[in-house]
Motif scaffolding. Structure first.
Motif, PDB file in Angstrom:
ATOM      1  N   THR A 187       0.724  -1.354  -0.194  1.00 12.96           N
ATOM      2  CA  THR A 187      -0.004   0.115   0.088  1.00 12.96           C
ATOM      3  C   THR A 187       0.856   1.295  -0.105  1.00 12.96           C
ATOM      4  O   THR A 187       0.265   2.384  -0.174  1.00 12.96           O
ATOM      5  N   GLN A 188       2.002   1.185   0.140  1.00 13.48           N
ATOM      6  CA  GLN A 188       2.786   2.402   0.371  1.00 13.48           C
ATOM      7  C   GLN A 188       2.933   3.090  -1.050  1.00 13.48           C
ATOM      8  O   GLN A 188       3.175   2.479  -2.125  1.00 13.48           O
ATOM      9  N   PRO A 189       2.534   4.378  -1.071  1.00 13.69           N
ATOM     10  CA  PRO A 189       2.493   5.197  -2.518  1.00 13.69           C
ATOM     11  C   PRO A 189       3.890   5.574  -2.806  1.00 13.69           C
ATOM     12  O   PRO A 189       4.341   6.582  -2.904  1.00 13.69           O
ATOM     13  N   TRP A 190       4.604   4.639  -3.012  1.00 16.81           N
ATOM     14  CA  TRP A 190       6.136   4.874  -3.303  1.00 16.81           C
ATOM     15  C   TRP A 190       6.480   4.629  -4.998  1.00 16.81           C
ATOM     16  O   TRP A 190       7.591   4.749  -5.253  1.00 16.81           O
ATOM     17  N   ARG A 191       5.592   4.711  -5.589  1.00 16.45           N
ATOM     18  CA  ARG A 191       5.863   4.608  -7.134  1.00 16.45           C
ATOM     19  C   ARG A 191       5.501   6.270  -7.481  1.00 16.45           C
ATOM     20  O   ARG A 191       4.560   6.795  -7.209  1.00 16.45           O
ATOM     21  N   PHE A 192       6.472   6.602  -8.270  1.00 19.37           N
ATOM     22  CA  PHE A 192       6.350   8.161  -8.937  1.00 19.37           C
ATOM     23  C   PHE A 192       6.594   8.357 -10.660  1.00 19.37           C
ATOM     24  O   PHE A 192       7.410   7.551 -10.953  1.00 19.37           O
ATOM     25  N   TRP A 193       5.559   9.005 -10.979  1.00 15.91           N
ATOM     26  CA  TRP A 193       5.584   9.009 -12.298  1.00 15.91           C
ATOM     27  C   TRP A 193       5.366  10.566 -12.868  1.00 15.91           C
ATOM     28  O   TRP A 193       4.458  11.079 -12.221  1.00 15.91           O
ATOM     29  N   ILE A 194       5.674  11.025 -13.844  1.00 15.33           N
ATOM     30  CA  ILE A 194       5.256  12.053 -14.476  1.00 15.33           C
ATOM     31  C   ILE A 194       3.689  11.863 -15.103  1.00 15.33           C
ATOM     32  O   ILE A 194       3.617  11.316 -16.113  1.00 15.33           O
ATOM     33  N   THR A 195       3.057  12.825 -14.599  1.00 18.91           N
ATOM     34  CA  THR A 195       1.578  12.702 -14.835  1.00 18.91           C
ATOM     35  C   THR A 195       1.178  12.808 -16.285  1.00 18.91           C
ATOM     36  O   THR A 195       1.674  13.732 -16.941  1.00 18.91           O
ATOM     37  N   GLY A 196       0.537  11.887 -16.813  1.00 14.32           N
ATOM     38  CA  GLY A 196       0.175  11.905 -18.262  1.00 14.32           C
ATOM     39  C   GLY A 196       1.274  11.450 -19.195  1.00 14.32           C
ATOM     40  O   GLY A 196       0.915  11.472 -20.455  1.00 14.32           O
ATOM     41  N   ASP A 197       2.402  11.020 -18.964  1.00 16.22           N
ATOM     42  CA  ASP A 197       3.519  10.716 -19.908  1.00 16.22           C
ATOM     43  C   ASP A 197       3.100   9.351 -20.668  1.00 16.22           C
ATOM     44  O   ASP A 197       2.946   8.509 -19.712  1.00 16.22           O
ATOM     45  N   PRO A 198       3.425   9.238 -21.759  1.00 19.74           N
ATOM     46  CA  PRO A 198       2.773   8.197 -22.532  1.00 19.74           C
ATOM     47  C   PRO A 198       3.736   7.148 -22.545  1.00 19.74           C
ATOM     48  O   PRO A 198       3.607   5.951 -22.741  1.00 19.74           O
ATOM     49  N   THR A 199       4.915   7.238 -21.883  1.00 17.06           N
ATOM     50  CA  THR A 199       6.056   6.247 -21.800  1.00 17.06           C
ATOM     51  C   THR A 199       5.885   5.561 -20.401  1.00 17.06           C
ATOM     52  O   THR A 199       6.362   4.283 -20.171  1.00 17.06           O
ATOM     53  N   VAL A 200       4.898   6.119 -19.376  1.00 19.84           N
ATOM     54  CA  VAL A 200       4.887   5.301 -18.093  1.00 19.84           C
ATOM     55  C   VAL A 200       3.819   4.106 -18.236  1.00 19.84           C
ATOM     56  O   VAL A 200       3.165   3.881 -18.873  1.00 19.84           O
ATOM     57  N   SER A 201       4.640   3.130 -17.432  1.00 21.65           N
ATOM     58  CA  SER A 201       4.070   1.726 -17.586  1.00 21.65           C
ATOM     59  C   SER A 201       2.646   1.779 -16.882  1.00 21.65           C
ATOM     60  O   SER A 201       2.489   2.457 -15.799  1.00 21.65           O
ATOM     61  N   PRO A 202       1.702   0.781 -17.235  1.00 26.39           N
ATOM     62  CA  PRO A 202       0.342   0.573 -16.510  1.00 26.39           C
ATOM     63  C   PRO A 202       0.549  -0.033 -15.293  1.00 26.39           C
ATOM     64  O   PRO A 202       1.373  -0.984 -15.110  1.00 26.39           O
ATOM     65  N   TYR A 203      -0.297   0.244 -14.152  1.00 27.41           N
ATOM     66  CA  TYR A 203       0.022  -0.248 -12.867  1.00 27.41           C
ATOM     67  C   TYR A 203      -0.872  -1.515 -12.871  1.00 27.41           C
ATOM     68  O   TYR A 203      -1.873  -1.863 -13.471  1.00 27.41           O
ATOM     69  N   ARG A 204      -0.216  -2.486 -12.337  1.00 27.94           N
ATOM     70  CA  ARG A 204      -0.718  -3.806 -11.949  1.00 27.94           C
ATOM     71  C   ARG A 204      -0.458  -4.334 -10.533  1.00 27.94           C
ATOM     72  O   ARG A 204       0.671  -4.340  -9.922  1.00 27.94           O
ATOM     73  N   ALA A 205      -1.489  -4.814  -9.925  1.00 26.34           N
ATOM     74  CA  ALA A 205      -1.424  -5.145  -8.419  1.00 26.34           C
ATOM     75  C   ALA A 205      -0.895  -6.409  -8.501  1.00 26.34           C
ATOM     76  O   ALA A 205      -0.592  -7.250  -9.318  1.00 26.34           O
ATOM     77  N   HIS A 206      -0.237  -6.825  -7.202  1.00 25.06           N
ATOM     78  CA  HIS A 206       0.281  -8.011  -7.063  1.00 25.06           C
ATOM     79  C   HIS A 206      -0.484  -9.019  -7.136  1.00 25.06           C
ATOM     80  O   HIS A 206      -1.608  -9.202  -6.760  1.00 25.06           O
ATOM     81  N   LYS A 207      -0.034 -10.405  -7.827  1.00 22.83           N
ATOM     82  CA  LYS A 207      -0.554 -11.587  -7.948  1.00 22.83           C
ATOM     83  C   LYS A 207       0.134 -12.632  -7.515  1.00 22.83           C
ATOM     84  O   LYS A 207       1.508 -12.672  -7.869  1.00 22.83           O
ATOM     85  N   PRO A 208      -0.401 -13.542  -6.793  1.00 19.21           N
ATOM     86  CA  PRO A 208       0.605 -14.846  -6.475  1.00 19.21           C
ATOM     87  C   PRO A 208       1.298 -15.397  -7.592  1.00 19.21           C
ATOM     88  O   PRO A 208       0.799 -15.704  -8.709  1.00 19.21           O
ATOM     89  N   ARG A 209       2.535 -15.686  -7.299  1.00 16.84           N
ATOM     90  CA  ARG A 209       3.539 -16.118  -8.370  1.00 16.84           C
ATOM     91  C   ARG A 209       3.287 -17.617  -8.682  1.00 16.84           C
ATOM     92  O   ARG A 209       3.161 -18.399  -7.682  1.00 16.84           O
ATOM     93  N   ARG A 210       3.157 -18.053  -9.896  1.00 23.53           N
ATOM     94  CA  ARG A 210       3.126 -19.486 -10.121  1.00 23.53           C
ATOM     95  C   ARG A 210       4.199 -19.811 -10.901  1.00 23.53           C
ATOM     96  O   ARG A 210       4.789 -19.227 -11.650  1.00 23.53           O
ATOM     97  N   ARG A 211       4.647 -21.022 -10.611  1.00 21.27           N
ATOM     98  CA  ARG A 211       5.888 -21.538 -11.105  1.00 21.27           C
ATOM     99  C   ARG A 211       6.118 -21.455 -12.563  1.00 21.27           C
ATOM    100  O   ARG A 211       7.093 -20.951 -13.046  1.00 21.27           O
ATOM    101  N   ALA A 212       4.939 -21.532 -13.455  1.00 25.20           N
ATOM    102  CA  ALA A 212       5.054 -21.621 -14.819  1.00 25.20           C
ATOM    103  C   ALA A 212       5.072 -20.471 -15.553  1.00 25.20           C
ATOM    104  O   ALA A 212       4.964 -20.321 -16.426  1.00 25.20           O
ATOM    105  N   ALA A 213       4.215 -19.568 -14.644  1.00 24.42           N
ATOM    106  CA  ALA A 213       4.035 -18.197 -15.277  1.00 24.42           C
ATOM    107  C   ALA A 213       5.243 -17.328 -15.758  1.00 24.42           C
ATOM    108  O   ALA A 213       6.389 -17.319 -15.173  1.00 24.42           O
TER     109      ALA A 213
END
Length: 222
Positions: A187-213
């Motif tokens: 939950t820490q808001p420790w990602r920082f990005w330039i607002t509206g910049d087209p090179t910023v990556s989309p946010y994805r929440a954590h998902k449990p890791r699967r061995r084959a993923a």
């Protein structure tokens, strides 16, 4: 103090708390020197990791062979290999022994676009060349051999260095939770990005890791 955008950032820039350094890196210039020329990036997205007090950090459980560079002096690169496929680049900050660092999540390629395209030939456009930490490292041809590189070296021929560039005003910076971080560090808001910049990556929440993923290279990194 000089304000020349082409001057390297001094070491004392990095010798500060990670939550001060991280947003201040936005708009700065990252230069990678290759045998065939230079690739120049403008940093647009970063994440802060606060060492042994941060459940999301590689240093949370202490020093290992993998994370040893994080415990060294500030102003050096910490490069790691993840999921058996990708490299990611961090910049060490804070005093030696503190183990904090900033993950470079995304950037705009402003020079050397053709060199970056050679390493990212499947990119669907220039905005995607360094959109995500693994894509950024791939575009720059960064691997474990560059772990510990002094980015404050200043010499024009240095393999990797960070220049002053043009820092982004705080009013243009957005913050939010870090991508893919779970548990207590989610939950820490420790990602920082330039607002509206087209090179910023989309946010994805954590998902449990699967061995084959196999995660998308654009989102890999922690």
């Amino acid at each position: 103090m000089t304000t020349d955008p082409n001057e390297p950032l001094p070491r004392d820039f990095f010798d500060r708390p990670v939550l001060d350094v991280a947003p201040d890196l936005l708009g700065r210039t990252l230069v990678r020197v290759l045998p065939e020329g230079e690739i120049v990036l403008r940093l647009t997205e970063v994440e802060a990791y606060a060492g042994e007090v941060d459940p999301g950090s590689h240093a949370y459980r202490g020093r290992t062979r993998r994370n040893a560079t994080m415990y060294g002096p500030p102003g050096h690169s910490y490069v790691y290999f993840t999921y058996g496929m990708w490299h990611c680049v961090n910049l060490v900050c804070g005093p030696a022994g503190h183990a904090s660092g900033v993950l470079l999540r995304a950037a705009e390629v402003v020079s050397g676009v053709e060199l970056a395209r050679r390493r990212r030939p499947r990119s669907r456009g220039d905005a995607e060349l360094a959109r995500g930490p693994a894509r950024l490292a791939t575009a720059l041809d960064v691997d474990l051999g560059m772990d510990g590189t002094d980015v404050c070296g200043g010499a024009a021929g240095a393999a990797l260095r960070v220049l002053r560039g043009t820092p982004v005003p705080r009013g243009r910076i957005s913050t939010g939770p870090r991508t893919g971080v779970g548990g207590e560090g989610a939950t820490q808001p420790w990602r920082f990005w330039i607002t509206g910049d087209p090179t910023v990556s989309p946010y994805r929440a954590h998902k449990p890791r699967r061995r084959a993923a196999r995660l998308d290279a654009s989102q890999d990194g922690s």
